[in-house]
Motif scaffolding. Sequence first.
Motif, mmCIF file in Angstrom:
data_model
loop_
_atom_site.group_PDB
_atom_site.id
_atom_site.type_symbol
_atom_site.label_atom_id
_atom_site.label_comp_id
_atom_site.label_asym_id
_atom_site.label_seq_id
_atom_site.Cartn_x
_atom_site.Cartn_y
_atom_site.Cartn_z
ATOM 1 N N LEU B 12 9.884 6.967 1.917
ATOM 2 C CA LEU B 12 9.311 6.935 3.262
ATOM 3 C C LEU B 12 7.898 6.362 3.194
ATOM 4 C CD1 LEU B 12 10.344 10.428 4.673
ATOM 5 C CD2 LEU B 12 11.683 8.352 4.370
ATOM 6 N N THR B 13 7.554 5.547 4.188
ATOM 7 C CA THR B 13 6.208 4.991 4.249
ATOM 8 C C THR B 13 5.552 5.342 5.589
ATOM 9 O OG1 THR B 13 6.998 2.886 5.160
ATOM 10 C CG2 THR B 13 6.778 3.018 2.770
ATOM 11 N N GLN B 14 4.272 5.069 5.691
ATOM 12 C CA GLN B 14 3.425 5.298 6.868
ATOM 13 C C GLN B 14 3.127 6.802 7.035
ATOM 14 O OE1 GLN B 14 1.805 3.228 8.846
ATOM 15 N NE2 GLN B 14 2.592 1.340 7.945
ATOM 16 N N SER B 15 1.871 7.142 6.887
ATOM 17 C CA SER B 15 1.452 8.549 6.891
ATOM 18 C C SER B 15 2.007 9.349 8.073
ATOM 19 C CB SER B 15 -0.074 8.633 6.926
ATOM 20 O OG SER B 15 -0.627 7.895 5.868
ATOM 21 N N LEU B 16 1.887 8.806 9.277
ATOM 22 C CA LEU B 16 2.313 9.599 10.436
ATOM 23 C C LEU B 16 3.837 9.708 10.523
ATOM 24 C CD1 LEU B 16 -0.241 8.649 13.233
ATOM 25 C CD2 LEU B 16 -0.144 10.706 11.837
ATOM 26 N N ALA B 17 4.549 8.694 10.047
ATOM 27 C CA ALA B 17 6.018 8.795 10.001
ATOM 28 C C ALA B 17 6.433 9.868 8.991
ATOM 29 C CB ALA B 17 6.633 7.438 9.639
ATOM 30 N N ILE B 18 5.691 9.953 7.896
ATOM 31 C CA ILE B 18 5.968 10.976 6.875
ATOM 32 C C ILE B 18 5.685 12.372 7.445
ATOM 33 C CG2 ILE B 18 5.204 11.886 4.645
ATOM 34 C CD1 ILE B 18 4.728 8.924 3.784
ATOM 35 N N ILE B 19 4.572 12.500 8.162
ATOM 36 C CA ILE B 19 4.221 13.804 8.748
ATOM 37 C C ILE B 19 5.271 14.233 9.771
ATOM 38 C CG2 ILE B 19 2.531 15.003 10.203
ATOM 39 C CD1 ILE B 19 0.337 13.313 8.817
ATOM 40 N N GLU B 20 5.736 13.293 10.603
ATOM 41 C CA GLU B 20 6.769 13.630 11.593
ATOM 42 C C GLU B 20 8.074 14.039 10.882
ATOM 43 O OE1 GLU B 20 6.636 13.700 14.965
ATOM 44 O OE2 GLU B 20 4.871 12.535 15.538
ATOM 45 N N TRP B 21 8.399 13.359 9.796
ATOM 46 C CA TRP B 21 9.603 13.700 9.015
ATOM 47 C C TRP B 21 9.464 15.096 8.412
ATOM 48 C CZ3 TRP B 21 10.368 14.804 3.798
ATOM 49 C CH2 TRP B 21 11.691 14.777 3.341
ATOM 50 N N LEU B 22 8.288 15.399 7.868
ATOM 51 C CA LEU B 22 8.054 16.746 7.319
ATOM 52 C C LEU B 22 8.225 17.792 8.418
ATOM 53 C CD1 LEU B 22 4.981 16.101 4.999
ATOM 54 C CD2 LEU B 22 7.264 16.846 4.269
ATOM 55 N N GLU B 24 10.068 17.612 11.038
ATOM 56 C CA GLU B 24 11.473 17.743 11.450
ATOM 57 C C GLU B 24 12.340 18.398 10.378
ATOM 58 O OE1 GLU B 24 11.363 13.899 14.503
ATOM 59 O OE2 GLU B 24 12.503 13.741 12.644
ATOM 60 N N THR B 25 11.977 18.204 9.114
ATOM 61 C CA THR B 25 12.829 18.708 8.043
ATOM 62 C C THR B 25 12.293 20.003 7.416
ATOM 63 O OG1 THR B 25 11.711 17.281 6.435
ATOM 64 C CG2 THR B 25 13.711 16.409 7.469
ATOM 65 N N HIS B 26 11.001 20.261 7.575
ATOM 66 C CA HIS B 26 10.370 21.478 7.050
ATOM 67 C C HIS B 26 9.492 22.046 8.159
ATOM 68 C CE1 HIS B 26 11.368 18.950 3.603
ATOM 69 N NE2 HIS B 26 11.330 20.002 2.818
ATOM 70 N N PRO B 27 10.114 22.616 9.208
ATOM 71 C CA PRO B 27 9.350 22.933 10.430
ATOM 72 C C PRO B 27 8.336 24.069 10.308
ATOM 73 C CG PRO B 27 11.670 23.551 10.673
ATOM 74 C CD PRO B 27 11.558 22.829 9.369
ATOM 75 N N GLU B 28 8.336 24.795 9.203
ATOM 76 C CA GLU B 28 7.354 25.878 9.061
ATOM 77 C C GLU B 28 6.413 25.619 7.900
ATOM 78 O OE1 GLU B 28 6.867 28.365 11.146
ATOM 79 O OE2 GLU B 28 8.534 27.737 12.406
ATOM 80 N N PRO B 29 5.115 25.757 8.066
ATOM 81 C CA PRO B 29 4.407 25.987 9.336
ATOM 82 C C PRO B 29 4.388 24.717 10.183
ATOM 83 C CG PRO B 29 2.816 25.644 7.571
ATOM 84 C CD PRO B 29 4.184 25.630 6.926
ATOM 85 N N PRO B 30 4.415 24.858 11.516
ATOM 86 C CA PRO B 30 4.465 23.668 12.372
ATOM 87 C C PRO B 30 3.157 22.889 12.380
ATOM 88 C CG PRO B 30 4.290 25.659 13.710
ATOM 89 C CD PRO B 30 4.454 26.115 12.290
ATOM 90 N N LEU B 31 3.278 21.578 12.469
ATOM 91 C CA LEU B 31 2.107 20.697 12.576
ATOM 92 C C LEU B 31 1.943 20.144 13.983
ATOM 93 C CD1 LEU B 31 2.504 18.828 9.183
ATOM 94 C CD2 LEU B 31 0.734 20.494 9.786
ATOM 95 N N PRO B 107 -3.826 24.599 11.827
ATOM 96 C CA PRO B 107 -3.945 23.141 11.713
ATOM 97 C C PRO B 107 -2.748 22.427 12.346
ATOM 98 C CG PRO B 107 -3.910 24.194 9.528
ATOM 99 C CD PRO B 107 -3.646 25.263 10.529
ATOM 100 N N THR B 108 -3.004 21.248 12.880
ATOM 101 C CA THR B 108 -1.941 20.365 13.370
ATOM 102 C C THR B 108 -2.142 18.988 12.739
ATOM 103 O OG1 THR B 108 -3.242 19.543 15.229
ATOM 104 C CG2 THR B 108 -1.920 21.527 15.631
#
Lengths: 159, 159
Positions: B12-22, B24-31, B107-108
């Motif tokens: 996966l590339t692009q920081s914000l795409a990675i954060i959105e993927w995290l 969606e796939t690891h929702p706790e703790p939420p960002l 944190p978000t």
Amino acid sequence: MPTLEDNAGAILTQSLAIIEWLEETHPEPPLLPKDPLRRAKVRAFALALACDTHPVQNLKVLARLRQLGLPKEKVTEWAASANREGLSACEILIAGESGPFCFGGAPTMADLCLVPQLANARRFGVDLGGFPRLLKAEAAAKDNKAFADAAPERQPDAE
Amino acid sequence: MPTLEDNAGAILTQSLAIIEWLEETHPEPPLLPKDPLRRAKVRAFALALACDTHPVQNLKVLARLRQLGLPKEKVTEWAASANREGLSACEILIAGESGPFCFGGAPTMADLCLVPQLANARRFGVDLGGFPRLLKAEAAAKDNKAFADAAPERQPDAE
């Protein structure tokens, strides 16, 4: 500056934040696939343009380069170069996607970012011959009524 | 270039795409918050840095400015100015948020973008005195173990 006012008067800013909000509040038709990994790929494509390409060649940056004394042709080459690099990265990102849109048979957030960036690239004289996959996605968007209705020259306040 | 390899070997590339993927796939703790409008505000803050600020002052752009013949102090002022403008916009975006983080008590995605940008701003000599709300969020992050563990100098391959 793209902004959106919702029915309650709240003002939303930042194009991609607005698109994500539209996706969450008006999910049909979807602008992102369902699978998290596919969503990450669509978002990475969109961000490669929204973060790595567009900001480096926007009008504010180009005006500042002129103020710093760069001649006009060097400023245009700066903008063309930013477009070439960004589009080259994007061409690779979807080389294995059959399309016709960037990611599949319907538009996604990726196509929403691609179409205006290709218009920018042409404005700065970039040769798009090396980007057949991107041009295929653009052609699919040209046949789509929603894209046609969103063209700048079709807006009520177009000059 | 931030990249993430998932357990199946997908890159996966692009920081914000990675954060959105995290998210969606690891929702706790939420960002991201739950409410769509609050999510849009958090994302707009993050994108004001990721799209409008960071790309204009990244090392590649600064190196190109030097190649174009700009003296070093003008390049530094370019970078400082990009940081000042981006942080000024962000200070306003969260002026009404009690915090202590950018958006609430945890944190978000916004804080994830803010902390490294403040480090950049300091590197270019930006006076941060005019950004009390951003500094309050940074102080909250400094007390958070996850942020401390993510500092560049704490990584195994740090120089």
